[in-house]
Write a protein that holds these residues in place. Structure first.
Motif, short mmCIF file in Angstrom:
data_model
loop_
_atom_site.label_atom_id
_atom_site.label_comp_id
_atom_site.label_asym_id
_atom_site.label_seq_id
_atom_site.Cartn_x
_atom_site.Cartn_y
_atom_site.Cartn_z
N GLU A 180 0.86 -1.19 0.00
CA GLU A 180 0.00 0.00 0.00
C GLU A 180 0.89 1.23 0.00
O GLU A 180 1.97 1.23 0.58
CB GLU A 180 -0.88 -0.01 1.24
CG GLU A 180 -1.76 1.21 1.42
CD GLU A 180 -2.48 1.23 2.76
OE1 GLU A 180 -3.07 2.28 3.08
OE2 GLU A 180 -2.44 0.22 3.48
N SER A 181 0.45 2.27 -0.66
CA SER A 181 1.15 3.56 -0.62
C SER A 181 0.13 4.66 -0.83
O SER A 181 -0.96 4.44 -1.35
CB SER A 181 2.24 3.63 -1.69
OG SER A 181 1.68 3.58 -2.99
N GLY A 182 0.50 5.86 -0.41
CA GLY A 182 -0.43 6.97 -0.59
C GLY A 182 0.02 8.20 0.18
O GLY A 182 1.16 8.29 0.62
N TYR A 228 3.76 11.47 2.22
CA TYR A 228 3.78 10.19 1.50
C TYR A 228 4.25 9.06 2.42
O TYR A 228 5.14 9.23 3.25
CB TYR A 228 4.72 10.28 0.30
CG TYR A 228 4.83 9.00 -0.50
CD1 TYR A 228 3.81 8.62 -1.38
CD2 TYR A 228 5.94 8.17 -0.38
CE1 TYR A 228 3.91 7.45 -2.13
CE2 TYR A 228 6.05 7.01 -1.13
CZ TYR A 228 5.02 6.65 -2.00
OH TYR A 228 5.12 5.49 -2.73
N TYR A 229 3.63 7.90 2.25
CA TYR A 229 4.00 6.72 3.03
C TYR A 229 3.89 5.47 2.17
O TYR A 229 3.19 5.43 1.15
CB TYR A 229 3.08 6.57 4.25
CG TYR A 229 1.64 6.30 3.90
CD1 TYR A 229 1.18 5.00 3.67
CD2 TYR A 229 0.72 7.34 3.75
CE1 TYR A 229 -0.14 4.75 3.31
CE2 TYR A 229 -0.59 7.11 3.39
CZ TYR A 229 -1.02 5.81 3.18
OH TYR A 229 -2.32 5.57 2.81
N ALA A 237 6.93 3.10 6.04
CA ALA A 237 8.04 4.02 5.76
C ALA A 237 7.46 5.35 5.32
O ALA A 237 6.55 5.40 4.48
CB ALA A 237 8.94 3.44 4.68
N ILE A 238 7.98 6.43 5.90
CA ILE A 238 7.44 7.77 5.66
C ILE A 238 8.50 8.65 5.01
O ILE A 238 9.68 8.57 5.34
CB ILE A 238 6.99 8.40 7.00
CG1 ILE A 238 5.86 7.57 7.63
CG2 ILE A 238 6.53 9.85 6.79
CD1 ILE A 238 5.48 8.03 9.03
N GLU A 239 8.07 9.51 4.08
CA GLU A 239 8.96 10.52 3.53
C GLU A 239 8.56 11.88 4.10
O GLU A 239 7.42 12.33 3.93
CB GLU A 239 8.92 10.51 1.99
CG GLU A 239 9.62 9.28 1.43
CD GLU A 239 9.65 9.17 -0.07
OE1 GLU A 239 10.53 8.46 -0.59
OE2 GLU A 239 8.77 9.77 -0.74
N HIS A 254 10.70 15.88 1.19
CA HIS A 254 11.55 14.78 0.76
C HIS A 254 10.79 13.80 -0.14
O HIS A 254 9.61 13.52 0.10
CB HIS A 254 12.07 14.00 1.97
CG HIS A 254 13.09 14.74 2.79
ND1 HIS A 254 12.75 15.78 3.63
CD2 HIS A 254 14.43 14.59 2.90
CE1 HIS A 254 13.84 16.23 4.23
NE2 HIS A 254 14.88 15.53 3.80
N GLY A 255 11.47 13.29 -1.15
CA GLY A 255 10.88 12.25 -1.99
C GLY A 255 9.56 12.65 -2.60
O GLY A 255 9.43 13.69 -3.25
N HIS A 256 8.53 11.82 -2.38
CA HIS A 256 7.20 12.05 -2.93
C HIS A 256 6.42 13.13 -2.18
O HIS A 256 5.38 13.59 -2.66
CB HIS A 256 6.37 10.77 -2.89
CG HIS A 256 6.94 9.63 -3.69
ND1 HIS A 256 8.03 8.88 -3.27
CD2 HIS A 256 6.55 9.10 -4.88
CE1 HIS A 256 8.28 7.95 -4.16
NE2 HIS A 256 7.43 8.05 -5.15
#
Length: 292
Positions: free
Chosen positions: A37-39, A49-50, A88-90, A94-96
């Motif tokens: 899962e991501s979102g 984002y995670y 995992a978190i951004e 950072h990142g997304h």
């Protein structure tokens, strides 16, 4: 005077090279693993984002400065997710996760972590933070103690003078142009929702890195969750201050004459700040032993 300037330039160059090496090596060696899962979690005025991997008891991963989930955790996630639900978190910018004009602070980003937990309906979790992520994890432990089960801090501190003076001097020497045409810029362009924010993001991070911080010895001593501190013997942390931190958490006792402390300290030999995170099997062994 010339010698001082020369030493400063060397230190500055070394700090940037270390970050670039870190990004390059971890991205090239990381195992590819697709999240279940991501979102995005709408928290505190931004969308964070995670990614979620595996099933089981939740463990939250917080990356270091300028990093992404892939860059920091790609080697550990496949192994951790065999027995745990890994989130995992951004962090902000950072990142997304979108750039925001919101002032970067440990308190705000720690609050973002709690917001992601609310979004995913997670009451409490183990939290693992590396470098900047470790400082955020300390702040999370102070701000949201009821949401924390166990805390793992990798090569990080809760106060500026927890680093050696040379490290804090390096932070203050950073300039935006140091980061142009680097693997970090490539990684940013690959996933950032708005690539035009790169310069603003770097400028924001430089200001954040140069600001002194101290969460307070009293607050660290009040952390009731078990804490595992992992550090390289030459990772830039002041080991005298690290020993003091461990004592605040109940460590540094004679365990043969009393109970073993619930918090642990691991000093990995022949490792710097960069190379420590590359010791996947070593870190995984410590994590599995402590979190179980």
């Amino acid at each position: 005077m010339k010698r001082v300037l020369k030493g400063s330039n060397i230190l500055r160059s070394a700090s940037i090279i270390a970050v670039l090496l870190f990004t390059t090596v971890l991205r090239s060696k990381g195992q590819q693993s697709k999240p279940a899962e991501s979102g995005y979690a709408p928290v505190n005025g931004i969308k964070v984002y995670y990614e979620v991997y595996g099933t089981g008891k939740p463990v939250i991963l917080l990356h270091g400065a300028f990093m992404t989930i892939e860059g920091n955790w790609s080697q550990l996630i496949p192994e951790l997710s065999k027995t745990r639900k890994v989130i995992a978190i951004e962090m902000q910018g950072h990142g997304h996760t979108q750039f925001s004009e919101r002032k970067l602070s440990h308190a705000a980003m720690a609050s973002d972590v709690e917001g992601v937990m609310d979004h995913l309906k997670i009451d409490s979790a183990d939290v693992v933070g590396y470098s900047m992520g470790g400082s955020i994890a300390y702040k999370f432990a102070i701000q949201s103690p009821k949401r924390l089960k166990k805390l793992v801090i990798i090569s990080s501190t809760y106060k500026s003078n927890g680093w050696l003076p040379e490290v804090t001097a390096a932070f203050k020497s950073w300039k935006p142009e140091f980061f142009t045409n680097t693997p970090m810029k490539t990684a940013y362009d690959a996933v950032a929702p708005d690539k035009t924010k790169w310069t603003k993001f770097i400028e924001q991070m430089i200001v954040f890195a140069a600001e002194p911080f101290d969460f307070g010895d009293d607050n660290i001593a009040k952390i009731t969750a078990p804490v595992l501190i992992i550090a390289g013997d030459n990772d830039g942390l002041d080991k005298v201050e690290l020993a003091k931190t461990y004592k605040l958490l109940g460590g540094g006792v004679i365990a043969d004459m009393g109970p073993m402390p619930k918090s642990h300290l691991a000093i990995v030999p022949a490792q710097g700040h960069v190379s420590l995170m590359m010791q996947t099997n070593t870190i995984l062994g410590y994590l599995n032993g402590f979190l179980k």
